[in-house]
Design a protein around this motif. Structure first.
Motif, PDB file in Angstrom:
ATOM      1  N   LYS A 486       0.759  -1.241   0.171  1.00 51.76           N
ATOM      2  CA  LYS A 486      -0.222   0.020  -0.114  1.00 51.76           C
ATOM      3  C   LYS A 486       0.933   1.081  -0.049  1.00 51.76           C
ATOM      4  O   LYS A 486       2.053   1.334   0.606  1.00 51.76           O
ATOM      5  N   LEU A 487       0.543   2.170  -0.748  1.00 49.08           N
ATOM      6  CA  LEU A 487       1.207   3.631  -0.852  1.00 49.08           C
ATOM      7  C   LEU A 487       0.346   4.720  -0.278  1.00 49.08           C
ATOM      8  O   LEU A 487      -0.755   5.078  -0.788  1.00 49.08           O
ATOM      9  N   LEU A 488       0.932   4.949   0.878  1.00 52.03           N
ATOM     10  CA  LEU A 488       0.093   6.229   1.647  1.00 52.03           C
ATOM     11  C   LEU A 488       0.610   7.367   1.566  1.00 52.03           C
ATOM     12  O   LEU A 488       2.133   7.710   1.872  1.00 52.03           O
ATOM     13  N   ALA A 489       0.153   8.191   0.851  1.00 51.96           N
ATOM     14  CA  ALA A 489       0.699   9.797   0.538  1.00 51.96           C
ATOM     15  C   ALA A 489      -0.007  10.615   1.890  1.00 51.96           C
ATOM     16  O   ALA A 489      -1.288  10.827   2.210  1.00 51.96           O
ATOM     17  N   VAL A 490       0.891  11.254   2.424  1.00 53.62           N
ATOM     18  CA  VAL A 490       0.425  12.164   3.617  1.00 53.62           C
ATOM     19  C   VAL A 490       1.428  13.619   3.360  1.00 53.62           C
ATOM     20  O   VAL A 490       2.598  13.868   2.867  1.00 53.62           O
ATOM     21  N   ASN A 491       0.358  14.510   3.440  1.00 54.66           N
ATOM     22  CA  ASN A 491       0.613  15.963   3.326  1.00 54.66           C
ATOM     23  C   ASN A 491       2.071  16.214   4.328  1.00 54.66           C
ATOM     24  O   ASN A 491       2.087  15.848   5.584  1.00 54.66           O
ATOM     25  N   ASP A 492       2.804  16.830   3.749  1.00 56.01           N
ATOM     26  CA  ASP A 492       4.105  17.197   4.770  1.00 56.01           C
ATOM     27  C   ASP A 492       3.795  17.911   6.017  1.00 56.01           C
ATOM     28  O   ASP A 492       4.719  18.059   6.842  1.00 56.01           O
ATOM     29  N   ARG A 493       2.533  18.762   6.071  1.00 60.99           N
ATOM     30  CA  ARG A 493       2.262  19.661   7.512  1.00 60.99           C
ATOM     31  C   ARG A 493       2.102  18.653   8.317  1.00 60.99           C
ATOM     32  O   ARG A 493       1.890  19.053   9.645  1.00 60.99           O
ATOM     33  N   ILE A 494       1.852  17.079   8.221  1.00 57.43           N
ATOM     34  CA  ILE A 494       1.539  16.315   9.117  1.00 57.43           C
ATOM     35  C   ILE A 494       2.713  15.405   9.558  1.00 57.43           C
ATOM     36  O   ILE A 494       3.552  14.835   8.702  1.00 57.43           O
ATOM     37  N   THR A 495       3.042  15.219  10.818  1.00 57.15           N
ATOM     38  CA  THR A 495       4.090  14.407  11.191  1.00 57.15           C
ATOM     39  C   THR A 495       3.500  13.331  12.211  1.00 57.15           C
ATOM     40  O   THR A 495       2.294  13.294  12.518  1.00 57.15           O
ATOM     41  N   GLY A 496       4.444  12.299  12.376  1.00 57.43           N
ATOM     42  CA  GLY A 496       4.064  11.210  13.306  1.00 57.43           C
ATOM     43  C   GLY A 496       3.400   9.946  12.828  1.00 57.43           C
ATOM     44  O   GLY A 496       2.860   9.226  13.298  1.00 57.43           O
ATOM     45  N   VAL A 497       3.562  10.042  11.609  1.00 55.29           N
ATOM     46  CA  VAL A 497       3.197   8.680  10.592  1.00 55.29           C
ATOM     47  C   VAL A 497       3.723   7.396  11.019  1.00 55.29           C
ATOM     48  O   VAL A 497       3.006   6.431  11.444  1.00 55.29           O
ATOM     49  N   GLU A 498       4.927   7.628  11.352  1.00 59.67           N
ATOM     50  CA  GLU A 498       5.687   6.224  12.150  1.00 59.67           C
ATOM     51  C   GLU A 498       5.141   5.932  13.430  1.00 59.67           C
ATOM     52  O   GLU A 498       5.047   4.908  13.936  1.00 59.67           O
ATOM     53  N   GLU A 499       4.932   6.982  14.094  1.00 57.67           N
ATOM     54  CA  GLU A 499       4.206   6.896  15.542  1.00 57.67           C
ATOM     55  C   GLU A 499       2.850   6.366  15.679  1.00 57.67           C
ATOM     56  O   GLU A 499       2.555   5.389  16.424  1.00 57.67           O
ATOM     57  N   ALA A 500       2.010   6.868  14.461  1.00 59.57           N
ATOM     58  CA  ALA A 500       0.876   6.173  14.455  1.00 59.57           C
ATOM     59  C   ALA A 500       0.880   4.916  13.893  1.00 59.57           C
ATOM     60  O   ALA A 500      -0.411   4.337  14.049  1.00 59.57           O
ATOM     61  N   THR A 501       1.890   4.286  13.250  1.00 58.47           N
ATOM     62  CA  THR A 501       2.270   2.947  12.877  1.00 58.47           C
ATOM     63  C   THR A 501       1.042   2.458  11.748  1.00 58.47           C
ATOM     64  O   THR A 501       0.030   2.069  11.824  1.00 58.47           O
ATOM     65  N   PRO A 502       1.755   2.611  10.533  1.00 58.85           N
ATOM     66  CA  PRO A 502       0.943   2.027   9.423  1.00 58.85           C
ATOM     67  C   PRO A 502       0.784   0.423   9.536  1.00 58.85           C
ATOM     68  O   PRO A 502       1.802  -0.359   9.841  1.00 58.85           O
ATOM     69  N   VAL A 503      -0.683   0.123   9.316  1.00 59.16           N
ATOM     70  CA  VAL A 503      -0.978  -1.298   9.659  1.00 59.16           C
ATOM     71  C   VAL A 503      -1.956  -1.837   8.354  1.00 59.16           C
ATOM     72  O   VAL A 503      -2.375  -0.995   7.768  1.00 59.16           O
ATOM     73  N   PRO A 504      -1.913  -2.999   8.457  1.00 60.93           N
ATOM     74  CA  PRO A 504      -3.143  -3.695   7.326  1.00 60.93           C
ATOM     75  C   PRO A 504      -4.554  -2.972   7.621  1.00 60.93           C
ATOM     76  O   PRO A 504      -4.722  -2.997   8.901  1.00 60.93           O
ATOM     77  N   ILE A 505      -5.231  -2.808   6.703  1.00 60.34           N
ATOM     78  CA  ILE A 505      -6.847  -2.553   6.834  1.00 60.34           C
ATOM     79  C   ILE A 505      -6.977  -1.013   7.547  1.00 60.34           C
ATOM     80  O   ILE A 505      -7.584  -0.360   6.831  1.00 60.34           O
ATOM     81  N   TYR A 506      -6.484  -1.041   8.630  1.00 58.72           N
ATOM     82  CA  TYR A 506      -7.032   0.302   9.318  1.00 58.72           C
ATOM     83  C   TYR A 506      -6.074   1.313   8.910  1.00 58.72           C
ATOM     84  O   TYR A 506      -6.647   2.666   9.088  1.00 58.72           O
ATOM     85  N   THR A 507      -4.988   1.253   8.054  1.00 59.13           N
ATOM     86  CA  THR A 507      -4.130   2.315   7.582  1.00 59.13           C
ATOM     87  C   THR A 507      -3.457   2.564   8.751  1.00 59.13           C
ATOM     88  O   THR A 507      -1.933   2.477   8.499  1.00 59.13           O
ATOM     89  N   LEU A 508      -3.696   3.383   9.894  1.00 54.61           N
ATOM     90  CA  LEU A 508      -2.857   3.515  10.937  1.00 54.61           C
ATOM     91  C   LEU A 508      -3.399   2.884  12.121  1.00 54.61           C
ATOM     92  O   LEU A 508      -4.824   3.076  12.418  1.00 54.61           O
ATOM     93  N   GLN A 509      -2.615   2.436  13.147  1.00 50.26           N
ATOM     94  CA  GLN A 509      -3.033   1.774  14.258  1.00 50.26           C
ATOM     95  C   GLN A 509      -3.768   2.773  15.257  1.00 50.26           C
ATOM     96  O   GLN A 509      -4.689   2.631  15.928  1.00 50.26           O
ATOM     97  N   ASP A 510      -3.235   4.035  14.967  1.00 55.44           N
ATOM     98  CA  ASP A 510      -3.652   5.071  16.066  1.00 55.44           C
ATOM     99  C   ASP A 510      -3.493   6.531  15.439  1.00 55.44           C
ATOM    100  O   ASP A 510      -2.484   7.125  15.487  1.00 55.44           O
ATOM    101  N   PHE A 511      -4.661   7.125  14.813  1.00 58.47           N
ATOM    102  CA  PHE A 511      -4.580   8.250  14.211  1.00 58.47           C
ATOM    103  C   PHE A 511      -4.293   9.365  15.143  1.00 58.47           C
ATOM    104  O   PHE A 511      -3.883  10.531  14.844  1.00 58.47           O
TER     105      PHE A 511
END
Length: 517
Positions: A486-511
Motif C-alpha cells: 500500500k502506498l500512503l501519501a501524507v501532506n508534509d504538514r502532518i508528522t507522526g506517521v511512524e508513531e501512528a504505525t501503518p498497519v493492514p486494513i486500518y491504515t494507521l493503528q492510532d490516528f
C-alpha cells in the motif's frame, strides 16, 4: 464454523442500505488546512458497515478502529499489544482464556466500561444472525463469555482450537451494553450514532461525503494530538491526486502510476506491506467444470499482470496460494499455473468445452483491477476463452456473486487481508462460510481446516495447512496474483506517521498519534 483470527477484510462486501445511515446533515464538507486542528483522510467509498459486530470491509474496520477499542491488538509483525485488557491468560489445557480489564475504563459518554460490556459484545457477535459470527465458533458450538467480576471475563471453548485460543481477544471491538442492549445488531450502523472507547468519537456521517470524528475526552490512552478527524469519501483516483496536490486532502492511498505526479507536491509517500492477496476468483457454482477453470488459469501470465498493475517489482510479491507470501504458513509447493496456452487448449478439448464464454466483474474505479481485467481478457482469448468485462461499483460485485449459481458473473477480481493465522481463511473457503464468495465446497478442504486448527505444534499446523493450500490450488477456485504494497501519501504538514504505525486494513493503528507542524 471455526474460530479464526482478525483483522480480516475483503475488498468490498455487499453495500449497506443507504437509507439506514444516521446523519446530521447540512454541514459543509471539510477539507485539510494547516492550523485547523483537523486531519482529512481521503477514502475511496462508504463503509459497508460501521457496526463493530459485523464490519469486515476496509473502511468499515477503519471507522471501527477509530471509534472503538478491542481487548488487544494483533500487530503487523505478529506480536500483540493489550488495549482494554490488562492481562490475557490462556488456561493450561487450552480450553479457556481469562481476561482482566484495566481499571477505570470509560465509554465516550462517561459511563464505566466493565466486564458486562465484554460479555455482551462477545455474546452478540457469536450469534449468526448478527452477521459475523465465524470467529467465535469452534466446530458447531460457540465460544462463551462469562463475567467473573467487574473487571474479569472468562472465555470457554467448546473444544480445543489452536487458532481460537491464540486469537480470541484480538481485534474484537467492544460495544456498550447500556446503549445497545435493545438494538438490532444485525444492521450496518448502530443507532444512536457510535458510543465507543476509541481515541475519537464518531459525531457525524454524511453518506457519500464524509465521516467526522472528534477527540474522545474519556479515552483511556494518550489524548489525540489533532482534535478533529475526517474521513472524506473520494472515489475518483484523479480527484484524490488533485486533493493531495492542493492540500484539500491531508492523506490518502495512491497508485504507483500516481506517484511521479506527486513528486513536486508537498506530499511524502510511505509504502508498507499488508499481507494482502489480490486474486482472480471463480464462482464455482457457475463454472462447475474443473478442466475449464484450470484451462483459464493456465492461459494467464501472472508476471505480466502484476507488472502492469503495480509497475515495479519492488511494489509487489507474487502469490501462489491462498496465503500471502509473507505468511509463515505459506507454501509454494502448490500448482502455480504458470502460463501454458497449449495445455489450456488441450484441457478444453479433452473436456469438450467449446466456445467458453465467461463474464468477469471488477471494481471499475480501481485502476489496478481495470488493468488486470483487460490483460486477463486478452490472455484468455489466446486459449479460446472469451471473457466479457463488467466494470461496476466495487460493492456491487460482491452483492451479485453472493447469489452463487444465480449470479450474473462467472469470475471476479478481489483481494483480502485475513491476518496471520491460516484458520481465518476458513471464512472464505470452508463450505457454507460467511465470506465464501467462490461458492466453493469440498469436504477434504473442510477436514484440513479442522486438522490445522486442532493440532497443537507449529510444525503439525504447517503440514496441515500445506496440504490445504495444495488442495484449494488443485481445485482451481482462485488464481492468486500477489501481495502489493500500500502506498500512503501524507501532506508534509502532518508528522507522526511512524508513531501512528501503518498497519493492514486500518491504515494507521492510532490516528491520534499524528500531529500538525
Amino acid at each position: 464454523m471455526a474460530g479464526c483470527s482478525a483483522p480480516q477484510s475483503v475488498d468490498a462486501p455487499p453495500a449497506a442500505d443507504p437509507t439506514s445511515s444516521p446523519t446530521a446533515g447540512g454541514a459543509a464538507e471539510p477539507t485539510g488546512s494547516a492550523g485547523t486542528d483537523t486531519f482529512v483522510y481521503g477514502i475511496s467509498g462508504d463503509p459497508t458497515s460501521t457496526n463493530p459486530i459485523n464490519a469486515n470491509d476496509r473502511w468499515g474496520l477503519t471507522t471501527v478502529n477509530i471509534a472503538y477499542s478491542p481487548l488487544a491488538h494483533l500487530n503487523a509483525d505478529g506480536t500483540t499489544t493489550n488495549d482494554l485488557a490488562e492481562s490475557i491468560e490462556p488456561s493450561d489445557d487450552g480450553l479457556s482464556v481469562t481476561v482482566k480489564l484495566q481499571d477505570g475504563l470509560k465509554w465516550s459518554d462517561g459511563e464505566a466500561l466493565t466486564a458486562d460490556d465484554v460479555v455482551f459484545t462477545y455474546t452478540e457477535k457469536a450469534k449468526p444472525e448478527n452477521g459475523n459470527s465465524d470467529a467465535l465458533w469452534v466446530g458447531d458450538a460457540p465460544i462463551t463469555a462469562t463475567k467473573v467480576d467487574d473487571l474479569t471475563v472468562r472465555f470457554d471453548l467448546p473444544s480445543y482450537s489452536a487458532a481460537a485460543i491464540a486469537n480470541l481477544a484480538f481485534e474484537n471491538y467492544i460495544i456498550p451494553e447500556h446503549v445497545y442492549a435493545d438494538a438490532d445488531l444485525s444492521g450496518a450502523e448502530l443507532d444512536p450514532i457510535a458510543v465507543g472507547s476509541g481515541p475519537y468519537k464518531l459525531t457525524q456521517y454524511e453518506r457519500g461525503q464524509y465521516l467526522r470524528f472528534e477527540a474522545n475526552e474519556n479515552y483511556h490512552g494518550d489524548a489525540p494530538n489533532i482534535k478533529n478527524l475526517t474521513l472524506r469519501i473520494v472515489s475518483n483516483a484523479d480527484t484524490v491526486k488533485a486533493g493531495l496536490q492542493t492540500g484539500e486532502l491531508d492523506a490518502s492511498f495512491v497508485t504507483p502510476q500516481q506517484v511521479p505526479d506527486l513528486e513536486n507536491s508537498p506530499v511524502t509517500v510511505t509504502p508498507y506491506p499488508e499481507g494482502r492477496v489480490a486474486y482472480l476468483g471463480v464462482v464455482t457454482a457457475k463454472v462447475t467444470d474443473l478442466a475449464t477453470r484450470q484451462a483459464l488459469f493456465y492461459s494467464l501470465n501472472r508476471d505480466d499482470i502484476l507488472r502492469a498493475s503495480w509497475l515495479d517489482a519492488a511494489n509487489y510479491e507474487p502469490a501462489y496460494s491462498i496465503l500471502p507470501p509473507s505468511n509463515v504458513f505459506a507454501t509454494e509447493d502448490v500448482e502455480h499455473y504458470d502460463q501454458d496456452v497449449e495445455k489450456a487448449k488441450q484441457l478444453l478439448a479433452d473436456a469438450g468445452a467449446n466456445n467458453v464464454k465467461l463474464t468477469l466483474a471488477y471494481a471499475g474505479n480501481d485502476p489496478a483491477q481495470t488493468t488486470q481485467a483487460t490483460l486477463i481478457q486478452q490472455q484468455a482469448q489466446a486459449a479460446g476463452i472469451t471473457i466479457e468485462l463488467a466494470g461496476v461499483e466495487g460493492a456491487a460485485v460482491y452483492a451479485e456473486i453472493e447469489k452463487g449459481a444465480a449470479s450474473s458473473y462467472d469470475l471476479f477480481l478481489g483481494g483480502y487481508i485475513m491476518g496471520p493465522d491460516p484458520d481465518s481463511y476458513s471464512a472464505l473457503y470452508r463450505s457454507g462460510a460467511g465470506a465464501n464468495y467462490f461458492a466453493y465446497s469440498n469436504p477434504a478442504t473442510d477436514a484440513l481446516f479442522d486438522e490445522g486448527a486442532q493440532v497443537k505444534t507449529t510444525e503439525e499446523r504447517k503440514a496441515a495447512y500445506a496440504k490445504l493450500q495444495a488442495q484449494i490450488a488443485d481445485d482451481a477456485v482462485m488464481f492468486p496474483l500477489g501481495d502489493n504494497l500500500k502506498l500512503l501519501a501524507v501532506n508534509d504538514r502532518i508528522t507522526g506517521v511512524e508513531e501512528a504505525t501503518p498497519v493492514p486494513i486500518y491504515t494507521l493503528q492510532d490516528f491520534g498519534k499524528l500531529s500538525e507542524k
